[in-house]
Enzyme design. Structure first.
Site, PDB file in Angstrom:
ATOM      1  N   HIS A  82      15.419 -55.774 -38.266  1.00  0.00           N
ATOM      2  CA  HIS A  82      14.880 -55.584 -39.614  1.00  0.00           C
ATOM      3  C   HIS A  82      14.275 -54.194 -39.765  1.00  0.00           C
ATOM      4  CE1 HIS A  82      12.744 -56.331 -43.354  1.00  0.00           C
ATOM      5  NE2 HIS A  82      13.355 -57.498 -43.451  1.00  0.00           N
ATOM      6  N   GLY A 163      -4.680 -41.550 -46.622  1.00  0.00           N
ATOM      7  CA  GLY A 163      -4.508 -41.139 -45.240  1.00  0.00           C
ATOM      8  C   GLY A 163      -3.862 -39.798 -45.035  1.00  0.00           C
ATOM      9  N   ASP A 164      -3.718 -39.447 -43.743  1.00  0.00           N
ATOM     10  CA  ASP A 164      -3.136 -38.175 -43.347  1.00  0.00           C
ATOM     11  C   ASP A 164      -1.625 -38.167 -43.559  1.00  0.00           C
ATOM     12  OD1 ASP A 164      -5.615 -37.303 -42.568  1.00  0.00           O
ATOM     13  OD2 ASP A 164      -5.336 -37.899 -40.464  1.00  0.00           O
ATOM     14  N   HIS A 168       0.191 -43.129 -37.909  1.00  0.00           N
ATOM     15  CA  HIS A 168      -0.596 -43.515 -36.740  1.00  0.00           C
ATOM     16  C   HIS A 168       0.342 -43.494 -35.540  1.00  0.00           C
ATOM     17  CE1 HIS A 168      -2.765 -46.135 -33.948  1.00  0.00           C
ATOM     18  NE2 HIS A 168      -3.849 -46.011 -34.707  1.00  0.00           N
ATOM     19  N   THR A 170       0.803 -45.122 -32.824  1.00  0.00           N
ATOM     20  CA  THR A 170       1.428 -46.358 -32.341  1.00  0.00           C
ATOM     21  C   THR A 170       1.584 -47.430 -33.416  1.00  0.00           C
ATOM     22  OG1 THR A 170      -0.728 -47.184 -31.609  1.00  0.00           O
ATOM     23  CG2 THR A 170       0.634 -46.030 -29.972  1.00  0.00           C
ATOM     24  N   ALA A 171       0.785 -47.352 -34.489  1.00  0.00           N
ATOM     25  CA  ALA A 171       0.831 -48.386 -35.536  1.00  0.00           C
ATOM     26  C   ALA A 171       1.621 -47.959 -36.758  1.00  0.00           C
ATOM     27  CB  ALA A 171      -0.582 -48.782 -35.948  1.00  0.00           C
TER      28      ALA A 171
END
Length: 298
Positions: A82, A163-164, A168, A170-171
């Site tokens: 997916h 956000g930047d 992230h 790992t996320a």
């Protein structure tokens, strides 16, 4: 009047029972929320949860889920059939009782801001909460997936809403939005040929000339050595389940392929399922409100 919002977060985990049950436990223990359903798929490597709650309860639960997912799911080691771009891939909110869509949008924005502030995962707002037309469609937002998001986010038109301009580590990235109810519906085919599934999906989905309000892709299910048409039915009243299924049967017949089963992921409105029963049973003069026993009991 009590307000109630539905939330259907999707996570990039379908093979780790400890993480899946950890997510479920967060919802079981969340104040002001009720876990209705959850399921996981190993080939998709994805899990889908459905819960309802007060706006405040839903906000707190969604943020808690995102924190847990960011801690436990490493997207650099993730693979699955997916499309996905983050540990918590998508968090949609649906107004279900005494709530307007505008109120659901405010819930989505609150969750988006808190996830960035508390988890440092960048957020895109999508569907009814989208801040630009190119962000309404989740597939467009997610295009490039986790591996391509770092480059994509450098473009001005794809800077996140919160956000930047970098995922992230790992996320990854999360999409948070508000929308009307949809049905996640998959059709399994008597072939392992992914090209055939993709051709059928192209014929069915609205973006390539098929049925309006239908989104679909072809997927290969490794453990069953089987191809699948995986879909979201965004408006089941305009294009109901039975119509989508029959079009897939017709397209599959071109390749000598049959439909061998279907899957319903998560929950669906009763009316959507009963309308298919009405169609296949050829019930004359059917009245959903009067002739369904549960409607009277409820």
């Amino acid at each position: 009047m009590t307000k109630l919002v539905q939330c259907i977060p999707n996570f990039s985990v379908g093979r780790d029972e400890v993480i899946i049950e950890g997510l479920a436990d967060i919802l079981r223990n969340s104040v002001g929320c009720t876990l209705l359903d959850y399921s996981a798929d190993a080939s998709h490597n994805r899990s889908v949860f459905t819960f309802v709650g007060s706006p405040e309860g839903a906000v707190n639960a969604a943020v808690a889920l995102a924190k847990f997912a960011a801690e436990k799911i490493d997207m650099t080691a993730h693979s699955g059939e997916h499309p996905r771009m983050g540990a918590t891939d998508v968090i949609p909110f649906v107004p279900v009782k005494n709530m307007t869509m505008d109120e659901a949008i405010e819930v989505a924005k609150t969750v988006a801001e808190r996830i960035w502030n508390e988890v440092q995962v960048p957020i895109y707002l999508y569907e009814e909460a989208a801040t630009a037309d190119n962000r309404k469609n989740l597939a467009t937002v997610r295009r490039g997936e986790f591996e391509g998001m770092a480059e994509k986010m450098q473009k001005k038109v794809w800077q996140p809403d919160f956000g930047d301009t970098a995922p992230h580590k790992t996320a990854g990235v999360t999409a948070v939005g508000a929308r009307q109810p949809l049905i996640a519906f998959n059709v399994n085919l008597s072939t392992n040929n992914l090209d055939i599934a993709n051709s059928i999906a192209k014929a069915v989905r609205g973006s390539s000339g098929g049925l309006k309000h239908v989104k679909g892709i072809g997927i290969y299910i490794e453990e069953r050595d089987m191809a699948q048409v995986s879909m979201n039915l965004v408006n089941y009243e305009i294009n109901p389940i039975y119509r989508v299924l029959e079009l897939i049967r017709m397209e599959a017949a071109r390749y000598g392929v049959a439909v061998i089963g279907t899957e319903l992921i998560g929950l669906a409105p009763a009316k959507a399922l009963i309308s298919s029963a009405e169609h296949y049973l050829q019930i004359e003069n059917f009245d959903f409100d009067k002739q369904v026993l549960e409607n009277h009991l409820l």
